[in-house]
Scaffold this motif. Structure first.
Motif, short mmCIF file in Angstrom:
data_model
loop_
_atom_site.label_atom_id
_atom_site.label_comp_id
_atom_site.label_asym_id
_atom_site.label_seq_id
_atom_site.Cartn_x
_atom_site.Cartn_y
_atom_site.Cartn_z
N TRP A 69 0.82 -1.21 0.00
CA TRP A 69 0.00 0.00 0.00
C TRP A 69 0.85 1.26 0.00
CZ3 TRP A 69 0.61 3.55 3.81
CH2 TRP A 69 1.26 3.14 4.96
N TYR A 70 2.00 1.22 0.68
CA TYR A 70 2.82 2.42 0.81
C TYR A 70 3.56 2.80 -0.47
CZ TYR A 70 6.14 -1.32 1.97
OH TYR A 70 6.87 -2.47 1.96
N GLY A 109 18.65 8.86 -1.87
CA GLY A 109 19.05 7.54 -2.33
C GLY A 109 20.12 6.91 -1.44
N ALA A 110 21.08 7.72 -1.00
CA ALA A 110 22.14 7.21 -0.12
C ALA A 110 21.57 6.76 1.22
CB ALA A 110 23.21 8.27 0.09
N ILE A 111 20.59 7.51 1.73
CA ILE A 111 19.95 7.13 3.00
C ILE A 111 19.17 5.82 2.81
CG2 ILE A 111 18.15 7.79 4.66
CD1 ILE A 111 19.09 10.74 4.15
N PHE A 112 18.41 5.73 1.72
CA PHE A 112 17.63 4.51 1.46
C PHE A 112 18.57 3.31 1.29
CE2 PHE A 112 14.16 7.13 1.50
CZ PHE A 112 13.00 6.59 0.98
N ASP A 113 19.66 3.49 0.54
CA ASP A 113 20.62 2.40 0.35
C ASP A 113 21.24 1.96 1.67
OD1 ASP A 113 20.26 2.21 -2.37
OD2 ASP A 113 22.12 3.24 -2.90
N HIS A 114 21.62 2.93 2.48
CA HIS A 114 22.30 2.61 3.74
C HIS A 114 21.41 1.80 4.68
CE1 HIS A 114 25.27 3.04 6.91
NE2 HIS A 114 24.28 3.38 7.74
N TYR A 115 20.14 2.21 4.79
CA TYR A 115 19.23 1.56 5.74
C TYR A 115 18.34 0.50 5.10
CZ TYR A 115 20.68 5.12 9.03
OH TYR A 115 21.43 5.92 9.85
N PHE A 117 15.69 1.05 3.22
CA PHE A 117 14.29 1.47 3.24
C PHE A 117 13.58 1.04 1.96
CE2 PHE A 117 15.43 5.36 6.03
CZ PHE A 117 15.31 4.61 7.17
N LEU A 118 12.30 0.74 2.08
CA LEU A 118 11.42 0.39 0.96
C LEU A 118 11.97 -0.75 0.11
CD1 LEU A 118 10.21 3.94 -0.13
CD2 LEU A 118 9.11 2.33 1.44
N GLU A 119 12.55 -1.72 0.79
CA GLU A 119 12.97 -2.97 0.16
C GLU A 119 14.12 -2.82 -0.84
OE1 GLU A 119 9.44 -4.94 -1.34
OE2 GLU A 119 8.33 -4.45 0.45
N VAL A 120 14.92 -1.75 -0.72
CA VAL A 120 16.08 -1.62 -1.61
C VAL A 120 17.24 -2.43 -1.04
CG1 VAL A 120 15.40 0.68 -2.42
CG2 VAL A 120 17.01 0.48 -0.53
N VAL A 121 18.20 -2.73 -1.89
CA VAL A 121 19.39 -3.47 -1.48
C VAL A 121 20.20 -2.58 -0.53
CG1 VAL A 121 21.54 -4.51 -2.30
CG2 VAL A 121 19.44 -4.72 -3.65
N VAL A 122 20.65 -3.15 0.56
CA VAL A 122 21.47 -2.40 1.52
C VAL A 122 22.87 -2.22 0.95
CG1 VAL A 122 22.50 -2.40 3.83
CG2 VAL A 122 20.15 -3.21 3.50
#
Length: 145
Positions: A69-70, A109-115, A117-122
């Motif tokens: 949903w998100y 993008g760097a924050i999402f990658d690091h953590y 978030f939203l099912e991205v590759v760490v």
């Protein structure tokens, strides 16, 4: 390696399309209004995606059930993006607007990658990524001057 090369090519094509989309979206927004322009661009995108969905085999909307949903507010964020372009380009120009957008995208993008978030590759944030962010921010500042 093949997937990386294809991904780079697709990324460049996507970047080029955004490079053309930004001034075109601004032109539409200047002519008919910021939100009206965002609306028209999303209608055009909806029609284009609809035609592709009808043409490509196996492209059906039933897969929407498996989408979290998100993920659906992405369309509303597109309105924010297009409206921001429609507002900003006539005031500061295409290059500074694109610089700000790319810098903001890289930071998010760097924050999402690091953590992850939203099912991205760490992909942990390191000194090389920090250097890239610093250089991009410095370049954006130079373009804004």
């Amino acid at each position: 390696m093949y997937i990386v090369i294809i991904s780079i090519i697709v990324g460049v094509i996507a970047g080029l399309s955004v490079g053309f989309q930004n001034p075109l979206a601004s032109l539409v927004g200047q002519r008919i209004g910021i939100l009206q322009g965002a609306f028209m661009l999303h209608v055009g995108g909806t029609l284009a995606a609809g035609v592709l969905l009808l043409m490509l085999p196996g492209s059906h909307l039933a897969v929407l059930k498996s989408t979290p949903w998100y993920a659906f507010p992405a369309g509303a964020l597109g309105v924010v993006f297009i409206s921001g372009i429609n507002y900003t380009i006539p005031r500061i120009g295409v290059a500074p607007t694109v610089g700000l957008i790319v810098a903001a995208q890289l930071i998010v993008g760097a924050i999402f990658d690091h953590y992850g978030f939203l099912e991205v590759v760490v992909r942990p944030f390191d000194l090389w990524k920090l250097a890239g962010v610093v250089f991009l921010l410095g370049g954006t500042w130079l373009v804004l001057r």
